[in-house]
Write a protein that holds these residues in place. Structure first.
Motif, mmCIF file in Angstrom:
data_model
loop_
_atom_site.group_PDB
_atom_site.id
_atom_site.type_symbol
_atom_site.label_atom_id
_atom_site.label_comp_id
_atom_site.label_asym_id
_atom_site.label_seq_id
_atom_site.Cartn_x
_atom_site.Cartn_y
_atom_site.Cartn_z
ATOM 1 N N THR A 156 23.521 -55.290 -54.354
ATOM 2 C CA THR A 156 24.740 -54.950 -53.700
ATOM 3 C C THR A 156 25.744 -54.328 -55.005
ATOM 4 O O THR A 156 25.572 -54.224 -56.048
ATOM 5 N N LEU A 157 26.848 -53.938 -54.373
ATOM 6 C CA LEU A 157 27.883 -53.329 -54.998
ATOM 7 C C LEU A 157 28.268 -54.316 -56.023
ATOM 8 O O LEU A 157 28.677 -53.890 -57.394
ATOM 9 N N ALA B 9 29.833 -43.847 -60.511
ATOM 10 C CA ALA B 9 29.019 -42.893 -60.180
ATOM 11 C C ALA B 9 28.865 -43.111 -58.642
ATOM 12 O O ALA B 9 28.336 -42.144 -57.889
ATOM 13 N N ILE B 10 29.177 -44.210 -57.994
ATOM 14 C CA ILE B 10 28.841 -44.735 -56.738
ATOM 15 C C ILE B 10 30.126 -44.820 -55.754
ATOM 16 O O ILE B 10 29.971 -44.909 -54.710
ATOM 17 N N VAL B 11 31.199 -44.726 -56.491
ATOM 18 C CA VAL B 11 32.278 -45.342 -55.463
ATOM 19 C C VAL B 11 32.863 -44.076 -54.447
ATOM 20 O O VAL B 11 33.266 -44.263 -53.415
ATOM 21 N N GLU C 103 32.569 -42.465 -48.648
ATOM 22 C CA GLU C 103 32.097 -41.647 -47.626
ATOM 23 C C GLU C 103 31.713 -42.697 -46.450
ATOM 24 O O GLU C 103 31.946 -42.406 -45.327
ATOM 25 N N VAL C 104 31.236 -43.817 -46.723
ATOM 26 C CA VAL C 104 30.779 -44.864 -45.824
ATOM 27 C C VAL C 104 31.852 -45.527 -45.292
ATOM 28 O O VAL C 104 31.929 -45.680 -43.891
ATOM 29 N N ILE D 174 23.073 -50.676 -52.628
ATOM 30 C CA ILE D 174 22.978 -49.323 -53.165
ATOM 31 C C ILE D 174 21.690 -49.387 -53.743
ATOM 32 O O ILE D 174 21.277 -50.277 -54.409
ATOM 33 N N ASP D 175 20.913 -48.146 -53.829
ATOM 34 C CA ASP D 175 19.877 -47.796 -54.282
ATOM 35 C C ASP D 175 19.802 -46.373 -54.755
ATOM 36 O O ASP D 175 19.844 -45.546 -54.230
ATOM 37 N N SER D 176 19.416 -46.229 -56.263
ATOM 38 C CA SER D 176 19.679 -44.826 -56.532
ATOM 39 C C SER D 176 20.845 -43.989 -56.130
ATOM 40 O O SER D 176 20.684 -42.669 -55.524
ATOM 41 N N PHE D 177 21.914 -44.590 -56.297
ATOM 42 C CA PHE D 177 23.237 -43.801 -56.201
ATOM 43 C C PHE D 177 23.418 -43.434 -54.681
ATOM 44 O O PHE D 177 24.128 -42.482 -54.314
ATOM 45 N N ALA D 178 22.492 -44.343 -53.591
ATOM 46 C CA ALA D 178 22.610 -43.917 -52.253
ATOM 47 C C ALA D 178 23.035 -45.303 -51.419
ATOM 48 O O ALA D 178 22.335 -46.212 -52.180
#
Length: 412
Positions: free
Chosen positions: A208-209, A219-221, A226-227, A315-319
């Motif tokens: 989870t975030l 790196a993920i925000v 986008e989501v 989140i998994d590998s920045f996705a």
């Protein structure tokens, strides 16, 4: 009051004088299980069940209690509102309202999280789905037991809850909103285990975030943003109404403003019941301020997750691999999800990271200060109400202080 989805242990309306188990009290048709412990004067003798002592067909403000083998109470003469469609159940901690009006849909149910045995769960799942080759522990939700299971060489998530409504709502959201840009795990099975509901869904990879370290968050925000756009753009043709919607996509309010104002309506939220924990001199100015803010908010009807940004984003590998738990989903202004992140920014590092991203890169969102202030106050007042309902004084104090901040200062 919006419609509720059918669940596997829905019972016929209670009859006065009949004996019901706690689980039968969880979901009934109309007014059930006499009065409750709203006045704090009831004494519970056992957690085995409850005798129904009143089925209220109106909005009478007077009630009377009886004694029975399963429930020992004494007469209560305090005038209290009897809310529509409210159900009660027992636990070792006493009597709880656990479903019904919007006001008691959150914190009270958290006190009733099921704790089923491994044997009972295994037996039911093998009966319905086949052999289970592996079990793993998963962080639990506020209302559900959660496990990772393996069936036929595939990984799934098993959730156990008192009620099936949120599971059916997740299934509705998967069917109508899931896309490549909005990954919602597929619901494969909803069933029953010992009077409880279970749900099996495909397991999304990752964590989870909320579980990311502060160093991982920047790196993920942008992906999270986008989501959020994908949620806001999801088609809502299969839905109706505004505010929190049910498992059929039907919102419980006639307008977005109506949903925002529901926190001030005693029929939805009886603030008098929470004195002195929430003093009248505190709540009344905040409710008045919310009323002043509401006209500045747009009357729009789009998809809102309602609890986005922390433990409901995987989140998994920045996705982003999954957006889960749609139980609080709404029809209204998508900016409400942004406000939720801003409200909780002092509490969680992941919320703070997202808030900073918005402030730097999404001025189109954070620039609507009046609406964000309104939505944050609405979110905060709901949290205050639920904490008071649950008797959670520590979180109540934090939520009240956060509401004070929002009331006195613009959010950004």
């Amino acid at each position: 009051m919006h419609k509720t989805a059918q669940n596997p242990y829905q019972q016929a309306p209670h009859k006065i004088g009949e004996l019901y188990s706690p689980f039968q009290c969880l979901a009934v048709g109309r007014h059930v299980c006499a009065t409750s412990g709203l006045c704090g004067q009831h004494e519970i003798s056992t957690a085995l069940g409850a005798r129904c002592v009143g089925v209220f067909a109106d909005q009478s403000r007077h009630h009377e209690c009886i004694s029975g083998p399963q429930l020992v109470v004494h007469h209560c003469h305090r005038s209290l509102p009897i809310l529509r469609s409210t159900a009660f159940a027992f636990s070792s901690r006493g009597l709880h309202r656990i479903c019904g009006t919007e006001s008691d849909s959150g914190a009270a149910r958290r006190n009733m999280k099921p704790k089923l045995s491994y044997q009972a769960m295994t037996s039911a799942l093998q009966r319905d789905l086949g052999p289970i080759s592996a079990w793993t522990s998963v962080s639990e939700g506020e209302e559900s037991q959660v496990f990772g299971i393996r069936l036929a060489n595939e990984d799934f998530i098993l959730r156990i809850n008192r009620l099936a409504e949120s599971f059916h709502k997740d299934a509705f959201c998967y069917r109508h909103f899931a896309s490549a840009s909005l990954p919602i795990p597929q619901i494969l099975s909803i069933g029953e285990i010992d009077g409880h509901a279970y749900c099996v869904s495909r397991r999304a990879a990752g964590k989870t975030l909320q579980d990311l370290s502060p160093a991982e968050l920047p790196a993920i925000v942008a992906r999270v943003d986008e989501v959020m756009d994908a949620i806001a753009e999801a088609p809502v043709d299969a839905t109706a109404g505004f505010g929190r919607f049910d498992a059929n996509g039907s919102g419980g309010h006639e307008s977005w403003h109506d949903f925002l104002a529901a926190i001030t309506d005693p029929q939805h939220h009886d603030w008098a019941d929470h004195e002195p924990a929430v003093d009248r001199n505190w709540i009344e100015p905040h409710l008045c301020l919310l009323h002043e803010f509401i006209p500045s908010c747009p009357e729009t009807r789009r998809l809102v997750h309602g609890d986005f940004g922390s433990n409901n984003v995987l989140i998994d590998s920045f996705a982003i691999t999954g957006v889960i738990d749609w139980s609080e989903a709404l029809l209204g202004d998508p900016l409400y999800d942004v406000a939720n992140i801003l409200f909780w920014r002092p509490w969680l590092a992941c919320m703070e990271a997202q808030a900073r991203y918005f402030e730097k890169h999404r001025l189109d969102l954070v620039g609507n200060v009046p609406a964000l202030r309104c939505y944050q106050l609405r979110i905060g007042l709901q949290q205050v109400f639920e904490c008071a309902s649950a008797g959670d004084m520590e979180d109540l104090s934090w939520a009240m202080a956060r509401c004070d901040e929002i009331a006195s200062t613009p959010p950004v």
